[in-house]
Write an enzyme that holds these catalytic residues in place. Sequence first.
Site, PDB file in Angstrom:
ATOM      1  N   PRO A  29       0.709  -1.197  -0.113  1.00  0.00           N
ATOM      2  CA  PRO A  29      -0.291   0.111   0.248  1.00  0.00           C
ATOM      3  C   PRO A  29       0.960   1.030   0.133  1.00  0.00           C
ATOM      4  O   PRO A  29       1.817   1.025   0.618  1.00  0.00           O
ATOM      5  CB  PRO A  29      -1.052  -0.336   1.028  1.00  0.00           C
ATOM      6  CG  PRO A  29      -0.791  -1.647   1.727  1.00  0.00           C
ATOM      7  CD  PRO A  29       0.073  -2.486   1.043  1.00  0.00           C
ATOM      8  N   CYS A  31       0.380   5.788  -0.406  1.00  0.00           N
ATOM      9  CA  CYS A  31      -0.808   6.969  -1.054  1.00  0.00           C
ATOM     10  C   CYS A  31       0.247   7.800  -2.462  1.00  0.00           C
ATOM     11  O   CYS A  31       1.011   7.257  -2.921  1.00  0.00           O
ATOM     12  CB  CYS A  31      -0.043   7.906  -0.244  1.00  0.00           C
ATOM     13  SG  CYS A  31       0.259   8.139   1.730  1.00  0.00           S
ATOM     14  N   GLU A 104      -6.186  -1.216   2.526  1.00  0.00           N
ATOM     15  CA  GLU A 104      -5.417  -1.481   3.418  1.00  0.00           C
ATOM     16  C   GLU A 104      -5.973  -0.778   4.485  1.00  0.00           C
ATOM     17  O   GLU A 104      -5.955   0.206   4.868  1.00  0.00           O
ATOM     18  CB  GLU A 104      -4.012  -0.880   3.283  1.00  0.00           C
ATOM     19  CG  GLU A 104      -3.175  -0.267   4.520  1.00  0.00           C
ATOM     20  CD  GLU A 104      -1.988   0.630   4.280  1.00  0.00           C
ATOM     21  OE1 GLU A 104      -0.457  -0.397   4.960  1.00  0.00           O
ATOM     22  OE2 GLU A 104      -1.739   1.301   3.398  1.00  0.00           O
ATOM     23  N   GLY A 171      -2.026  -1.915  11.118  1.00  0.00           N
ATOM     24  CA  GLY A 171      -2.063  -0.563  12.180  1.00  0.00           C
ATOM     25  C   GLY A 171      -0.227  -0.701  12.087  1.00  0.00           C
ATOM     26  O   GLY A 171       0.010   0.890  12.628  1.00  0.00           O
ATOM     27  N   HIS A 173       1.924   2.393  10.802  1.00  0.00           N
ATOM     28  CA  HIS A 173       2.953   3.133  10.797  1.00  0.00           C
ATOM     29  C   HIS A 173       1.827   4.031  11.786  1.00  0.00           C
ATOM     30  O   HIS A 173       1.844   4.962  12.750  1.00  0.00           O
ATOM     31  CB  HIS A 173       2.680   4.336   9.929  1.00  0.00           C
ATOM     32  CG  HIS A 173       3.087   3.636   9.132  1.00  0.00           C
ATOM     33  ND1 HIS A 173       2.357   3.373   7.867  1.00  0.00           N
ATOM     34  CD2 HIS A 173       4.390   4.072   7.929  1.00  0.00           C
ATOM     35  CE1 HIS A 173       3.742   2.536   6.908  1.00  0.00           C
ATOM     36  NE2 HIS A 173       4.679   3.270   6.808  1.00  0.00           N
ATOM     37  N   ARG A 223      -0.791  -5.160   7.926  1.00  0.00           N
ATOM     38  CA  ARG A 223       0.858  -4.187   7.960  1.00  0.00           C
ATOM     39  C   ARG A 223       0.864  -4.330   9.186  1.00  0.00           C
ATOM     40  O   ARG A 223       0.193  -3.397  10.576  1.00  0.00           O
ATOM     41  CB  ARG A 223       0.625  -3.529   7.357  1.00  0.00           C
ATOM     42  CG  ARG A 223       1.589  -2.227   6.676  1.00  0.00           C
ATOM     43  CD  ARG A 223       1.282  -1.861   5.680  1.00  0.00           C
ATOM     44  NE  ARG A 223       3.316  -1.962   4.968  1.00  0.00           N
ATOM     45  CZ  ARG A 223       3.659  -0.910   4.494  1.00  0.00           C
ATOM     46  NH1 ARG A 223       2.868  -0.192   4.170  1.00  0.00           N
ATOM     47  NH2 ARG A 223       4.515  -0.944   3.596  1.00  0.00           N
ATOM     48  N   ASP A 266      10.833   4.792   7.622  1.00  0.00           N
ATOM     49  CA  ASP A 266      10.272   3.832   6.536  1.00  0.00           C
ATOM     50  C   ASP A 266      10.483   3.886   5.216  1.00  0.00           C
ATOM     51  O   ASP A 266      10.673   3.223   4.361  1.00  0.00           O
ATOM     52  CB  ASP A 266       8.763   4.062   6.809  1.00  0.00           C
ATOM     53  CG  ASP A 266       8.090   2.874   5.961  1.00  0.00           C
ATOM     54  OD1 ASP A 266       8.367   1.666   5.581  1.00  0.00           O
ATOM     55  OD2 ASP A 266       6.622   2.926   5.988  1.00  0.00           O
ATOM     56  N   CYS A 344      14.231   2.954  -9.328  1.00  0.00           N
ATOM     57  CA  CYS A 344      14.217   4.685  -8.316  1.00  0.00           C
ATOM     58  C   CYS A 344      15.276   5.466  -7.351  1.00  0.00           C
ATOM     59  O   CYS A 344      16.581   4.943  -7.625  1.00  0.00           O
ATOM     60  CB  CYS A 344      12.931   4.138  -6.658  1.00  0.00           C
ATOM     61  SG  CYS A 344      13.522   5.061  -5.703  1.00  0.00           S
ATOM     62  N   CYS A 362       6.423  11.672 -10.258  1.00  0.00           N
ATOM     63  CA  CYS A 362       7.569  10.549  -9.882  1.00  0.00           C
ATOM     64  C   CYS A 362       8.714  11.671 -10.615  1.00  0.00           C
ATOM     65  O   CYS A 362       8.462  11.449 -12.099  1.00  0.00           O
ATOM     66  CB  CYS A 362       7.471   9.449 -10.173  1.00  0.00           C
ATOM     67  SG  CYS A 362       9.187   8.330 -10.358  1.00  0.00           S
ATOM     68  N   ASP A 652      13.312  24.414 -17.232  1.00  0.00           N
ATOM     69  CA  ASP A 652      13.696  24.978 -16.648  1.00  0.00           C
ATOM     70  C   ASP A 652      13.769  26.312 -17.503  1.00  0.00           C
ATOM     71  O   ASP A 652      13.643  27.438 -16.749  1.00  0.00           O
ATOM     72  CB  ASP A 652      14.826  25.299 -15.845  1.00  0.00           C
ATOM     73  CG  ASP A 652      14.956  23.589 -14.960  1.00  0.00           C
ATOM     74  OD1 ASP A 652      13.789  24.104 -14.457  1.00  0.00           O
ATOM     75  OD2 ASP A 652      15.450  23.690 -14.094  1.00  0.00           O
TER      76      ASP A 652
END
Length: 698
Positions: A29, A31, A104, A171, A173, A223, A266, A344, A362, A652
């Site tokens: 999960p 955001c 979640e 539960g 975080h 979690r 995390d 990443c 991203c 830019d």
Amino acid sequence: MTRDPKHDILFEPVRIGPKTLRNRFYQVPHCTGFGAEKPGSQARFRGMKAEGGWAAVNTEEALISTDTDYWPVVSTRVWDEDDLRNLSLMCDEAHKHGSLAGIELTHGGVHADGRESRRPSLGPSQLASDYHPFVVPKAMELSDIRRVREDWVRAAKLSRDAGFDIVYVYGGHSYLPLQFLSPFYNKRTDEYGGSLENRARFWLETLEEVRAAVGDDCAIAVRLCVEALGPAGVELDEGTGFVVLADHLVDLWDVNVGSITDWSKDSGASRFFQEGYQLQWTGRVREVTAKPIVGVGRLTSPDRMAEIIRSGAWDLIGAARPSISDPFLPKKIEEGRYGEIRECIGCNVCIMKAEWGNHIGCTQNATAGEEYRRGWHPEQFEPAANADNDVLVVGAGPAGMECAIVLGKRGFRRVHLVDAASEIGGVMRWIPRLPGLGEWARFLNWRAVQLEKLKNIEVITGTELSAQDIREYGAEIVVVATGARWAADGLNAYTHASMPGADASLPYVLTPEQIMLEGKAVPGKRVVVYDAEGYFVAAGLAEKLVEEGYDVELATCLERIAPVTDETLEGPMLRQHLHDIGVGQRAGFLASEMGEGFMRGTDEFGEPVELETDAVVLVTQRLSNEALYLELAQDLDGLRGEGIEALYRIGDCVAPRIIAEASFDGHRLAREIDADDPATPLPYTRERIVLESAAIGS
Ligand code: ADP
Ligand code: SF4
């Protein structure tokens, strides 16, 4: 290309309760800013990962009732059936690609401040939230405990009926179940407080009831931050102690570290955390359970993933950020296309862009969040209607590189990417050389590989083009991506004027580019780095100069040092780190003038302050390098006479922005280069409520 057999283990199916994951790649999960409020974006965003090979895709936190409300932070809501109707689209998208969909289910307890619902927050005890200290919860009565469990069961049933395969009793975080478990939040003296067994009771009862309701149809996941790395949760022994107590009720353990206040540990930024960093804690959970375990740690290396699975520590490779940066990471490993993986960089811009009502984006993946509203696919590109043209892209920074790559993939006859510097990369030639930002070089590395592979792109470095050169170049389409520069005279947001005495042609006044690219020497021993921007550049230069032996004071007119890094979860650790390495930190200092040996200004209360220094580094604001574009743009008829049919600018050069936005801008232009007016973004699909009539009733 074939896959290395040592990675075969990653493609074994894994059973979780009544469901089977087709491989070991699991999108945990995370955001997005979509929730149930933007159902199309939610569905396509997760569906893209399912298409890219993730065996399960999960929602972000899904709030089970109106007494857990985080607005304007957009979480998924499971408040009524309409929310689930919206979320069922995501299940359909996941199933279409053979993946499981997970939800979640969450109750935020003391941290949910009820800004929209106007309900008080709830907690095991009446202790102010350490996340929102202004919020004091109602200490839950037994009737509240019962009702929240019922809400959880109701939400689980609705989720199952909507098509979800995995249901969480989250539960993680330091939310409500973990608040009951943690002595930091739970000071109760009844059967829900005291011993570990008592503190676990709320979570166990909820799990039992949810399992009884949907356990035959859905996998039950928990979690859990097994180690809070701070006060707001439990330490490892109690984390694993809970795993022992609840193991018979759980089909999948989704384990991590940190808490809501220590979320930075995390979702660790690459500045402070290496790939796989959570294993030292979450790897210990195997000692107490044989059930499937998923863990995270910004994993992008297939070797490392296979090693972890083979070690037995985890059964599944969990990912939030690596799946945002490359939704097709599993497919690329499966097909042995290792060089294609867009790793990443650990910048946490996705977090900056997903919180507080924002829309996820991203740095590495310009299509993240645009799957539905703009219809972008990270791996598929339509041939352009005007592909039989030559394109000249001037400037090979993030915007120019991304634009050229997308144009190349859209099949343009010839794309020339020309840069004055001896290497491509623009700002990315030097940003990864700032202390702690080495992993950001992945941004450039991935693009360098793509530029090399696309045979219709020619990269030409060491060539500064004038307006006349461009007119004579012979391209029908010209894209100017000449970037921006730091003000050399102290121009800044707070005075909207240059600073008396600030002039970077003087030996003791320096700009970031002068230090990082031009090798200008910093004179003397004492340096003030003056920051009016607030992101990573000033802090990075301060650290670099300390490493080189200077006495450095990082002074800012802002209320705190590097406040923008709070949005990327780096702020507190960065300030601590600067302190530890000896960088002096002075916030609230508004500089008004400088000269040889000094910088003068006022403190936050207007009192005069004078700093003695041998040199000043000005990190005040950036300005677009737009002169070349403007010169060309003033004679569009003349350009047409030279065979140039279209002129655009991106990145830019339009307005200085974060790398993610410069890259997005280049990507956007290339995706829409055959639209009627490519300079103006096409409208994107907005997800909002539109009334059928203006009447709202009496
Ligand atoms: P962005 O983030 O918008 O991509 P950057 O500042 O990172 O911008 O990159 C701009 C690039 O443009 C730099 O690499 C710079 O060398 C190059 N550049 C600027 N002006 C010219 C020019 N006239 N001819 C060729 N390259 C140029
Ligand atoms: Fe990774 Fe940065 Fe993209 Fe987030 S924004 S997924 S941290 S590259």
